[in-house]
Design a protein around this motif. Structure first.
Motif, PDB file in Angstrom:
ATOM      1  N   ASP A 195       0.941  -1.134   0.037  1.00  0.00           N
ATOM      2  CA  ASP A 195      -0.127   0.054  -0.065  1.00  0.00           C
ATOM      3  C   ASP A 195       1.041   1.437   0.058  1.00  0.00           C
ATOM      4  OD1 ASP A 195      -1.488   2.307   0.668  1.00  0.00           O
ATOM      5  OD2 ASP A 195      -2.617   1.017   2.210  1.00  0.00           O
ATOM      6  N   GLN A 196       0.812   1.981  -1.038  1.00  0.00           N
ATOM      7  CA  GLN A 196       1.958   3.027  -1.276  1.00  0.00           C
ATOM      8  C   GLN A 196       1.647   4.131  -0.237  1.00  0.00           C
ATOM      9  OE1 GLN A 196       1.024   6.164  -3.119  1.00  0.00           O
ATOM     10  NE2 GLN A 196      -0.938   5.311  -3.690  1.00  0.00           N
ATOM     11  N   GLU A 197       0.118   4.242  -0.021  1.00  0.00           N
ATOM     12  CA  GLU A 197      -0.244   5.418   0.861  1.00  0.00           C
ATOM     13  C   GLU A 197       0.499   5.081   2.288  1.00  0.00           C
ATOM     14  OE1 GLU A 197      -3.999   6.472   0.376  1.00  0.00           O
ATOM     15  OE2 GLU A 197      -4.088   7.647   1.776  1.00  0.00           O
ATOM     16  N   GLU A 198       0.202   3.835   2.680  1.00  0.00           N
ATOM     17  CA  GLU A 198       0.666   3.448   4.061  1.00  0.00           C
ATOM     18  C   GLU A 198       2.242   3.687   4.228  1.00  0.00           C
ATOM     19  OE1 GLU A 198      -1.020  -0.294   5.355  1.00  0.00           O
ATOM     20  OE2 GLU A 198       0.805  -0.848   6.001  1.00  0.00           O
ATOM     21  N   ALA A 199       2.938   3.418   3.224  1.00  0.00           N
ATOM     22  CA  ALA A 199       4.371   3.456   3.080  1.00  0.00           C
ATOM     23  C   ALA A 199       4.655   4.896   3.244  1.00  0.00           C
ATOM     24  CB  ALA A 199       4.980   2.776   1.936  1.00  0.00           C
ATOM     25  N   MET A 200       4.117   5.626   2.612  1.00  0.00           N
ATOM     26  CA  MET A 200       4.300   7.121   2.602  1.00  0.00           C
ATOM     27  C   MET A 200       3.878   7.781   3.837  1.00  0.00           C
ATOM     28  SD  MET A 200       3.646   8.184  -1.539  1.00  0.00           S
ATOM     29  CE  MET A 200       4.289   9.736  -1.417  1.00  0.00           C
ATOM     30  N   THR A 201       3.053   7.515   4.248  1.00  0.00           N
ATOM     31  CA  THR A 201       2.418   8.048   5.643  1.00  0.00           C
ATOM     32  C   THR A 201       3.312   7.782   6.982  1.00  0.00           C
ATOM     33  OG1 THR A 201       0.332   7.367   4.940  1.00  0.00           O
ATOM     34  CG2 THR A 201       0.396   8.171   7.240  1.00  0.00           C
ATOM     35  N   MET A 202       3.898   6.463   6.916  1.00  0.00           N
ATOM     36  CA  MET A 202       4.833   6.004   7.988  1.00  0.00           C
ATOM     37  C   MET A 202       6.245   6.043   7.757  1.00  0.00           C
ATOM     38  SD  MET A 202       2.561   2.900   9.764  1.00  0.00           S
ATOM     39  CE  MET A 202       2.329   1.773   8.458  1.00  0.00           C
ATOM     40  N   ALA A 203       6.556   5.836   6.661  1.00  0.00           N
ATOM     41  CA  ALA A 203       8.131   5.481   6.497  1.00  0.00           C
ATOM     42  C   ALA A 203       8.802   6.719   6.318  1.00  0.00           C
ATOM     43  CB  ALA A 203       8.421   4.504   5.225  1.00  0.00           C
ATOM     44  N   ASP A 204      10.137   6.827   6.774  1.00  0.00           N
ATOM     45  CA  ASP A 204      11.201   8.021   6.546  1.00  0.00           C
ATOM     46  C   ASP A 204      11.727   7.513   5.158  1.00  0.00           C
ATOM     47  OD1 ASP A 204      10.737   8.579   9.307  1.00  0.00           O
ATOM     48  OD2 ASP A 204      12.325   7.272   9.944  1.00  0.00           O
ATOM     49  N   ARG A 205      12.043   6.310   4.945  1.00  0.00           N
ATOM     50  CA  ARG A 205      12.676   6.050   3.676  1.00  0.00           C
ATOM     51  C   ARG A 205      11.869   4.537   3.282  1.00  0.00           C
ATOM     52  NH1 ARG A 205      17.515   7.843   2.239  1.00  0.00           N
ATOM     53  NH2 ARG A 205      18.501   6.318   1.682  1.00  0.00           N
ATOM     54  N   ILE A 206      11.730   4.639   1.787  1.00  0.00           N
ATOM     55  CA  ILE A 206      11.149   3.718   1.252  1.00  0.00           C
ATOM     56  C   ILE A 206      11.886   2.973   0.135  1.00  0.00           C
ATOM     57  CG2 ILE A 206       8.956   3.006  -0.238  1.00  0.00           C
ATOM     58  CD1 ILE A 206       7.693   5.525   0.985  1.00  0.00           C
ATOM     59  N   ALA A 207      12.139   1.610   0.070  1.00  0.00           N
ATOM     60  CA  ALA A 207      12.655   0.941  -1.160  1.00  0.00           C
ATOM     61  C   ALA A 207      11.471   0.264  -2.136  1.00  0.00           C
ATOM     62  CB  ALA A 207      13.619  -0.072  -0.650  1.00  0.00           C
ATOM     63  N   VAL A 208      11.310   0.856  -3.075  1.00  0.00           N
ATOM     64  CA  VAL A 208      10.237   0.309  -4.141  1.00  0.00           C
ATOM     65  C   VAL A 208      10.806  -0.791  -4.698  1.00  0.00           C
ATOM     66  CG1 VAL A 208       8.767   0.769  -5.871  1.00  0.00           C
ATOM     67  CG2 VAL A 208       9.325   2.697  -4.472  1.00  0.00           C
ATOM     68  N   MET A 209      10.251  -2.343  -4.525  1.00  0.00           N
ATOM     69  CA  MET A 209      10.861  -3.224  -5.045  1.00  0.00           C
ATOM     70  C   MET A 209       9.987  -3.784  -6.359  1.00  0.00           C
ATOM     71  SD  MET A 209      12.076  -5.513  -1.722  1.00  0.00           S
ATOM     72  CE  MET A 209      12.863  -6.630  -2.818  1.00  0.00           C
ATOM     73  N   ASP A 211      10.512  -7.184  -9.012  1.00  0.00           N
ATOM     74  CA  ASP A 211      11.125  -8.469  -9.377  1.00  0.00           C
ATOM     75  C   ASP A 211      12.250  -8.932  -8.805  1.00  0.00           C
ATOM     76  OD1 ASP A 211       9.749  -9.585 -11.488  1.00  0.00           O
ATOM     77  OD2 ASP A 211      10.633  -8.581 -13.151  1.00  0.00           O
ATOM     78  N   GLY A 212      12.302  -8.694  -7.376  1.00  0.00           N
ATOM     79  CA  GLY A 212      13.270  -8.998  -6.582  1.00  0.00           C
ATOM     80  C   GLY A 212      14.552  -8.030  -6.754  1.00  0.00           C
ATOM     81  N   ARG A 213      14.229  -6.915  -6.857  1.00  0.00           N
ATOM     82  CA  ARG A 213      15.275  -5.613  -6.932  1.00  0.00           C
ATOM     83  C   ARG A 213      14.698  -4.643  -6.515  1.00  0.00           C
ATOM     84  NH1 ARG A 213      18.695  -6.899 -12.407  1.00  0.00           N
ATOM     85  NH2 ARG A 213      16.859  -8.255 -12.974  1.00  0.00           N
ATOM     86  N   ILE A 214      15.541  -3.692  -5.791  1.00  0.00           N
ATOM     87  CA  ILE A 214      15.041  -2.454  -5.697  1.00  0.00           C
ATOM     88  C   ILE A 214      15.204  -1.567  -6.830  1.00  0.00           C
ATOM     89  CG2 ILE A 214      15.808  -0.347  -3.979  1.00  0.00           C
ATOM     90  CD1 ILE A 214      16.764  -2.069  -2.024  1.00  0.00           C
ATOM     91  N   GLU A 215      13.884  -1.154  -6.978  1.00  0.00           N
ATOM     92  CA  GLU A 215      13.639  -0.299  -8.040  1.00  0.00           C
ATOM     93  C   GLU A 215      14.163   1.036  -8.028  1.00  0.00           C
ATOM     94  OE1 GLU A 215      12.243  -1.714 -10.996  1.00  0.00           O
ATOM     95  OE2 GLU A 215      11.931  -0.376 -12.113  1.00  0.00           O
ATOM     96  N   GLN A 216      13.961   1.622  -6.652  1.00  0.00           N
ATOM     97  CA  GLN A 216      14.267   3.034  -6.309  1.00  0.00           C
ATOM     98  C   GLN A 216      14.128   3.193  -4.675  1.00  0.00           C
ATOM     99  OE1 GLN A 216      12.295   6.425  -7.692  1.00  0.00           O
ATOM    100  NE2 GLN A 216      13.740   7.759  -6.926  1.00  0.00           N
ATOM    101  N   LEU A 217      15.221   3.860  -4.290  1.00  0.00           N
ATOM    102  CA  LEU A 217      15.075   4.074  -2.723  1.00  0.00           C
ATOM    103  C   LEU A 217      15.439   5.394  -2.256  1.00  0.00           C
ATOM    104  CD1 LEU A 217      17.470   1.929  -0.277  1.00  0.00           C
ATOM    105  CD2 LEU A 217      16.895   4.248   0.157  1.00  0.00           C
ATOM    106  N   GLY A 218      14.387   5.869  -1.504  1.00  0.00           N
ATOM    107  CA  GLY A 218      14.487   7.305  -0.975  1.00  0.00           C
ATOM    108  C   GLY A 218      13.596   7.672  -0.189  1.00  0.00           C
ATOM    109  N   THR A 219      13.472   8.910   0.066  1.00  0.00           N
ATOM    110  CA  THR A 219      12.397   9.382   1.269  1.00  0.00           C
ATOM    111  C   THR A 219      11.255   9.533   0.078  1.00  0.00           C
ATOM    112  OG1 THR A 219      12.560  11.696   0.461  1.00  0.00           O
ATOM    113  CG2 THR A 219      13.968  10.937   2.029  1.00  0.00           C
ATOM    114  N   PRO A 220       9.819   9.571   0.964  1.00  0.00           N
ATOM    115  CA  PRO A 220       8.720   9.526   0.179  1.00  0.00           C
ATOM    116  C   PRO A 220       8.574  10.746  -0.806  1.00  0.00           C
ATOM    117  CG  PRO A 220       8.074   9.025   2.538  1.00  0.00           C
ATOM    118  CD  PRO A 220       9.715   9.354   2.304  1.00  0.00           C
ATOM    119  N   THR A 221       9.048  11.902  -0.290  1.00  0.00           N
ATOM    120  CA  THR A 221       8.971  12.926  -1.292  1.00  0.00           C
ATOM    121  C   THR A 221       9.864  12.928  -2.719  1.00  0.00           C
ATOM    122  OG1 THR A 221       9.232  14.426   0.874  1.00  0.00           O
ATOM    123  CG2 THR A 221       9.452  15.573  -1.113  1.00  0.00           C
ATOM    124  N   GLU A 222      11.115  12.386  -2.288  1.00  0.00           N
ATOM    125  CA  GLU A 222      11.760  11.807  -3.426  1.00  0.00           C
ATOM    126  C   GLU A 222      11.388  10.989  -4.271  1.00  0.00           C
ATOM    127  OE1 GLU A 222      16.241  12.446  -1.232  1.00  0.00           O
ATOM    128  OE2 GLU A 222      15.558  10.472  -1.498  1.00  0.00           O
TER     129      GLU A 222
END
Lengths: 357, 285
Positions: A195-209, A211-222
């Motif tokens: 749930d992207q909204e849940e991740a953005m509400t709570m997390a300081d940093r998010i890794a979007v995964m 296919d088994g890989r990290i697509e991008q890692l950053g703050t919700p704003t980034e």
């Protein structure tokens, strides 16, 4: 920066011939609220289970602080998990559920009671210690699961879709509560969700995964303002992607439209075919901004805080949100011709996915 | 339809009615007859008369105390053995059975495709003095040169254990099978080793199955007579043998009926004490 609490180095996990996690490296900073975000099957849960010790990596190393834990079973790791649908012990009272980990570590008597009761108070379940889990509501069970993990003061707390079983309103409330609790206890939280909204509400940093890989890692704003790939742009919120070719250090000629300006930073040296992304709320109805497209409104939907328009342009259908700052509808209605405009700074650029299609 | 609508609270009773009727006719009524019979005196030739003959009960207890005690001993030992064999078996099938689960369960139930008597007779052959088991045990010196298995208490207990094993294994399997596997992960997450997780989580959660299994084994085992008859000697006879012979051979119906009631009363008492010790909620899960 201090040593990260959790470090994954070149971790791969295979189940038979399926690669669930593919050469993934990751540092999670101590005391942060970190989210692994992605659709089901992207490897986020497998990653979490490897940190927890329920799966062992096929390759690579996992560190908790300075200590390498790859190969250690779950019960020897200073990590606790809040399981999806909680996995509370049905035969034990709330108190004994929370006391379970402490008892295994030989905490006894008054110390045990004090710690369990203090933790029940933190999660808002003071006085409920004697009940059985089945006598509690879903939200209360969720709190027991959280208390049962946190009472052990683990180095890292893992949360596997912890709010998935709750209804929307309770979920929103628990999101804020979880964040407040994490702030109070200062333990590193790693949270798995789709749930992207849940991740953005709570997390300081998010890794979007993906296919088994990290697509991008950053703050919700980034991630939201400057997604690195079309996948990330599509997964976090709604985005309009318009294909074009780079025509200068800060401009892109749209395939079926005019040349538009983008920031040089967003273009980041790309050449050739790209996609320009604009978030729906950053597009204005009217020609107040430098980049403009003509179009016709085909759909209108009133969603409370904003009105959503679907506008047909030469470059495809674009979604536009207009905030309902004043009462009533905004005047524009389906069939009207309109100009859409946006500021170059409000757009981002990603590699075009068309070649791979 | 409209009747049921107006008397909605009757519905559960109507649904219960066939079962209750069946139990009433085929259980309660014969039990009443049996009770009546247990207080009669006389014999087959001159006939029986109801005389409030409480002495039948006294005779049953005093004359056959050894048989009663032996019955409960054998039943208890067989129950414990069946539990020790069944638990690992059920555990293995429930957690490691994978796609073979149903086949393995079929193997547990397979003996039921052959009648009880024939299965026990098969054991008679297996344990016979000229049989392979005795020969091997004699050769390796576990049994003496004239040692035997048949007609010993060992054979009787082994027979009972074998015959009632499925009644123990299946309830345990069911209670393990329906357990949420994540509970074990949760226990391990909370610093419990595999063994601790078993003791603190798996075992307590499988107790309803264990309790059901021990009752389903112990109760019929205590009243069994086939195993003692076919695999034991008269020294190993249980109270079931006495009741069977009084009913069918000596036609001493009042004595047999009184013994049946004493057996029933003792079993009820034991079950009540057992249920109290493990907690009634374990019986209902």
């Amino acid at each position: 920066m201090s040593t990260p609490d959790v470090r994954l180095v070149d971790v791969t996990k295979r189940f038979d011939d399926v690669v669930a996690v593919d050469d993934l490296s990751l540092d999670v900073e101590s005391g942060s609220f970190f989210a692994l975000l992605g659709p089901s099957g992207c490897g986020k849960t497998t990653t979490l289970r490897m940190i927890g010790g329920f799966e062992q990596p096929s390759e690579g190393c996992i560190f908790l602080g300075e200590r390498e834990v790859s190969g250690l079973p779950a019960y020897k790791r200073d990590v606790n998990t809040v399981f999806q649908s909680y996995a509370l012990f049905p035969h034990l009272s709330v108190f004994e559920n929370v006391a379970f980990g402490l008892r295994r570590r030989s905490v006894r008597g008054e110390t045990l009671r004090g710690r369990v009761e203090a933790m029940l108070k933190i999660v808002g379940l003071a006085g409920m210690g004697r009940r059985k889990p089945r006598q509690l509501s879903g939200g209360q069970q969720q709190r027991v699961a959280l208390a049962r993990a946190l009472v052990n003061k683990p180095q890292v707390l893992l949360l596997d879709e912890p709010l998935g079983a709750l209804d929307l309103k309770l979920r929103k409330q628990m999101q804020l509560e979880l964040k407040a609790i994490q702030h109070d206890v200062g333990i590193t939280f790693i949270h798995v969700t789709h749930d992207q909204e849940e991740a953005m509400t709570m997390a300081d940093r998010i890794a979007v995964m993906n296919d088994g890989r990290i697509e991008q890692l950053g703050t919700p704003t980034e991630l939201y303002e400057t997604p690195a790939t079309a996948y990330v742009a599509g997964f976090l919120g709604v985005s309009n992607l318009i294909h074009g070719t780079v025509s200068g250090s800060d401009s892109v000629r749209l395939d079926r439209g005019p040349e538009v300006r983008v920031s040089a930073a967003a273009l980041n040296g790309r050449t050739g075919h790209v996609a320009v992304g604009i978030r729906p709320e950053k597009i204005e109805l009217g020609n107040g901004q430098p980049n403009a497209l003509e179009g016709k409104i085909v759909e209108q939907a009133y969603v409370g805080v904003a009105t959503q328009y679907i506008v047909e342009t030469d470059c495809g259908r674009l979604t536009v949100y207009r905030q309902n700052a004043s009462p009533g509808l905004n005047g524009a209605s389906p069939g009207d011709r309109t100009t859409l405009s946006w500021s170059p700074d409000s757009s981002f650029v990603v590699d075009s996915m068309e070649e791979s299609e | 339809m409209s009747f049921l609508h107006r008397h909605r609270n009757l519905t559960p009773y109507l649904l219960l009615a066939p079962g209750l009727l069946y139990l009433g006719i085929f259980f309660v009524v014969p039990l009443g007859f049996l009770l009546h019979q247990s207080l009669q005196s006389g014999n087959f030739d001159v006939g029986y008369a109801f005389t409030w003959a409480w002495g039948n009960y006294w005779d049953a207890i005093r004359g056959y105390r050894g048989h009663f005690i032996r019955s409960f001993e054998y039943a208890a030992i067989a129950t414990v053995l069946a539990l020790l064999f069944s638990y690992p078996l059920a555990y293995w099938i429930a957690f490691r059975g994978g796609r073979w689960k149903n086949l393995l369960l079929l193997f547990i139930v397979a003996p039921f495709f052959v009648t009880y008597l024939i299965r026990t007779l098969a054991w008679e052959t297996i344990l016979a003095d000229q049989g392979p088991v005795v020969r091997v045990l004699r050769d390796i010196g576990i049994l003496g040169q004239d040692g035997r298995l048949l007609a010993t208490s060992f054979a009787v207990v082994a027979g009972i254990t074998y015959n009632f094993l499925p009644f123990m294994a299946l309830p345990i399997y069911v209670s393990l099978e329906q357990m949420d596997g994540r509970l074990i992960e949760a226990a391990q997450d909370l610093y419990a080793s595999k063994w601790k997780a078993f003791v603190r989580v798996t075992l307590p959660l499988s107790l309803p199955g264990v309790v059901a299994g021990t009752l389903l084994t112990f109760i019929p085992a205590a009243g069994d007579f086939i195993n003692a008859q076919l695999l034991g000697s008269p020294r190993n006879h249980m109270i079931g043998n006495v009741i069977q012979s009084k009913f069918l051979e000596l036609t001493d119906y009042p004595a047999a009926a009184a013994m049946s009631f004493v057996l029933m009363a003792v079993i009820l008492l034991m079950v009540a004490l057992y249920a109290r010790a493990v907690g009634t909620e374990k019986l209902t899960g």
